[in-house]
Design a protein around this motif. Structure first.
Motif, PDB file in Angstrom:
ATOM      1  N   LEU A 114      53.551  47.011  54.217  1.00 27.74           N
ATOM      2  CA  LEU A 114      53.576  45.574  53.942  1.00 27.74           C
ATOM      3  C   LEU A 114      54.551  44.867  54.888  1.00 27.74           C
ATOM      4  O   LEU A 114      55.532  45.462  55.321  1.00 27.74           O
ATOM      5  CB  LEU A 114      53.983  45.343  52.479  1.00 27.74           C
ATOM      6  CG  LEU A 114      52.985  45.853  51.439  1.00 27.74           C
ATOM      7  CD1 LEU A 114      53.572  45.695  50.032  1.00 27.74           C
ATOM      8  CD2 LEU A 114      51.647  45.129  51.538  1.00 27.74           C
ATOM      9  N   PRO A 115      54.254  43.606  55.261  1.00 27.72           N
ATOM     10  CA  PRO A 115      53.244  42.734  54.688  1.00 27.72           C
ATOM     11  C   PRO A 115      51.822  42.896  55.238  1.00 27.72           C
ATOM     12  O   PRO A 115      50.941  42.121  54.887  1.00 27.72           O
ATOM     13  CB  PRO A 115      53.781  41.338  55.014  1.00 27.72           C
ATOM     14  CG  PRO A 115      54.495  41.524  56.303  1.00 27.72           C
ATOM     15  CD  PRO A 115      55.133  42.879  56.199  1.00 27.72           C
ATOM     16  N   SER A 116      51.595  43.899  56.094  1.00 26.08           N
ATOM     17  CA  SER A 116      50.243  44.132  56.592  1.00 26.08           C
ATOM     18  C   SER A 116      49.371  44.777  55.517  1.00 26.08           C
ATOM     19  O   SER A 116      49.843  45.625  54.755  1.00 26.08           O
ATOM     20  CB  SER A 116      50.271  45.056  57.811  1.00 26.08           C
ATOM     21  OG  SER A 116      50.972  44.460  58.873  1.00 26.08           O
ATOM     22  N   PHE A 117      48.122  44.378  55.462  1.00 25.67           N
ATOM     23  CA  PHE A 117      47.090  44.985  54.628  1.00 25.67           C
ATOM     24  C   PHE A 117      47.437  45.038  53.139  1.00 25.67           C
ATOM     25  O   PHE A 117      47.465  46.103  52.529  1.00 25.67           O
ATOM     26  CB  PHE A 117      46.747  46.382  55.146  1.00 25.67           C
ATOM     27  CG  PHE A 117      46.441  46.408  56.611  1.00 25.67           C
ATOM     28  CD1 PHE A 117      45.382  45.678  57.124  1.00 25.67           C
ATOM     29  CD2 PHE A 117      47.224  47.145  57.494  1.00 25.67           C
ATOM     30  CE1 PHE A 117      45.103  45.673  58.476  1.00 25.67           C
ATOM     31  CE2 PHE A 117      46.953  47.154  58.849  1.00 25.67           C
ATOM     32  CZ  PHE A 117      45.890  46.418  59.349  1.00 25.67           C
ATOM     33  N   SER A 134      50.428  53.593  59.988  1.00 24.67           N
ATOM     34  CA  SER A 134      50.255  53.076  58.640  1.00 24.67           C
ATOM     35  C   SER A 134      51.279  53.780  57.764  1.00 24.67           C
ATOM     36  O   SER A 134      52.241  54.353  58.256  1.00 24.67           O
ATOM     37  CB  SER A 134      48.818  53.297  58.141  1.00 24.67           C
ATOM     38  OG  SER A 134      48.622  52.632  56.913  1.00 24.67           O
ATOM     39  N   GLY A 135      51.094  53.731  56.449  1.00 22.78           N
ATOM     40  CA  GLY A 135      52.055  54.374  55.572  1.00 22.78           C
ATOM     41  C   GLY A 135      52.037  53.766  54.188  1.00 22.78           C
ATOM     42  O   GLY A 135      50.980  53.370  53.690  1.00 22.78           O
ATOM     43  N   CYS A 136      53.207  53.670  53.569  1.00 23.82           N
ATOM     44  CA  CYS A 136      53.272  53.133  52.210  1.00 23.82           C
ATOM     45  C   CYS A 136      54.569  52.373  51.995  1.00 23.82           C
ATOM     46  O   CYS A 136      55.546  52.554  52.737  1.00 23.82           O
ATOM     47  CB  CYS A 136      53.121  54.244  51.174  1.00 23.82           C
ATOM     48  SG  CYS A 136      54.356  55.547  51.285  1.00 23.82           S
ATOM     49  N   MET A 145      50.509  38.726  45.187  1.00 22.86           N
ATOM     50  CA  MET A 145      50.114  40.125  45.312  1.00 22.86           C
ATOM     51  C   MET A 145      50.757  40.801  46.519  1.00 22.86           C
ATOM     52  O   MET A 145      50.678  40.306  47.643  1.00 22.86           O
ATOM     53  CB  MET A 145      48.590  40.240  45.413  1.00 22.86           C
ATOM     54  CG  MET A 145      48.097  41.676  45.481  1.00 22.86           C
ATOM     55  SD  MET A 145      46.294  41.792  45.379  1.00 22.86           S
ATOM     56  CE  MET A 145      45.803  40.881  46.832  1.00 22.86           C
ATOM     57  N   ASP A 146      51.414  41.945  46.269  1.00 21.45           N
ATOM     58  CA  ASP A 146      51.985  42.796  47.311  1.00 21.45           C
ATOM     59  C   ASP A 146      52.959  42.040  48.209  1.00 21.45           C
ATOM     60  O   ASP A 146      53.024  42.291  49.423  1.00 21.45           O
ATOM     61  CB  ASP A 146      50.875  43.438  48.152  1.00 21.45           C
ATOM     62  CG  ASP A 146      49.994  44.359  47.338  1.00 21.45           C
ATOM     63  OD1 ASP A 146      50.492  44.961  46.372  1.00 21.45           O
ATOM     64  OD2 ASP A 146      48.791  44.475  47.656  1.00 21.45           O
TER      65      ASP A 146
END
Length: 231
Positions: A114-117, A134-136, A145-146
């Motif tokens: 985040l904030p991507s995707f 990518s990742g978490c 949201m998110d």
């Protein structure tokens, strides 16, 4: 002080099970007060049963509004003595009433950096966009949201031949490492939100930590910051 948590999940509950095991192994100073799902057939309820944990389903389709549903869920959480809510694959947006009931105590994990995707398809969106990493992300939940303050992130390369599933599998491995760590910092009262930034007390100028991530026959390094303090 032991963290008194409610775990909310909608599906399989793999992250929930990692938290169950971390509590049992005393890696996480927490008490799991209730495991709740909005889907009566969710496998997470079976996992909770196997661990001997209190659990219940509150079917969201039986309520006329999100607000009415969340009022019931908050009531159950408080009845069981939890003061912190852990979203582990919970496929519902929580309402302002829910967040106000547990201020700065609702935590989520998202399968993207985040904030991507943001949204429900983080890994799929990353693969389709063609990103190289990518990742978490573990973050506090906000009304958007998110978009809440970020606690910890883990980064893994995206391979040229990655599918949504292969990338998601590696991300899951990272999720299992960082979620317990974020919760342990919360249990130790070491998370401070300043503006939109989460500071972890006591980490000083430590560098990001490199860990090996294996999924199937693929193994590679991943980068995590703030660095992990528990295995």
């Amino acid at each position: 002080m032991s963290l008194k948590i409610a775990i909310l999940a909608s599906g399989s509950g793999t992250n929930a099970q990692v938290i169950f095991e971390a509590v049992r192994q005393k890696k996480l100073d927490a008490e799991i007060c209730i495991v709740l799902s909005n889907r009566p057939d969710a496998k997470v309820l079976e996992r909770a049963e196997n661990f001997g944990l209190p659990h219940c389903a509150v079917d969201h389709t039986l309520f006329s509004s999100r607000e009415e549903y969340d009022e019931k869920v908050v009531e159950i959480i408080k009845e069981h003595g939890a003061d912190c809510v852990v979203l582990a694959g919970y496929m519902r947006m929580v309402t302002p009433f829910f967040l106000a009931s547990f201020p700065e105590r609702v935590i989520n994990i998202h399968p993207a950096i985040l904030p991507s995707f943001p949204g429900v398809h983080g890994a799929r969106d990353a693969v389709r966009y063609g990103v190289k990493f990518s990742g978490c992300t573990v973050h506090f939940v906000s009304e958007e949201m998110d978009a809440g303050p970020i606690i910890i992130q883990a980064v893994t390369p995206c391979l040229q031949d990655d599918s949504e599933q292969t990338l998601q599998n590696r991300i899951h491995c990272l999720e299992h490492k960082v979620y317990v760590q974020a919760l342990q910092w919360l249990a130790e009262d070491r998370l401070e939100i300043i503006g939109h930034t989460v500071h972890v007390k006591g980490i000083g100028k430590q560098q990001a930590k490199i860990v090996e991530v294996k999924s199937g026959d693929i193994g590679m390094n991943a980068l995590i910051y703030p660095p992990l303090e528990i295995a």
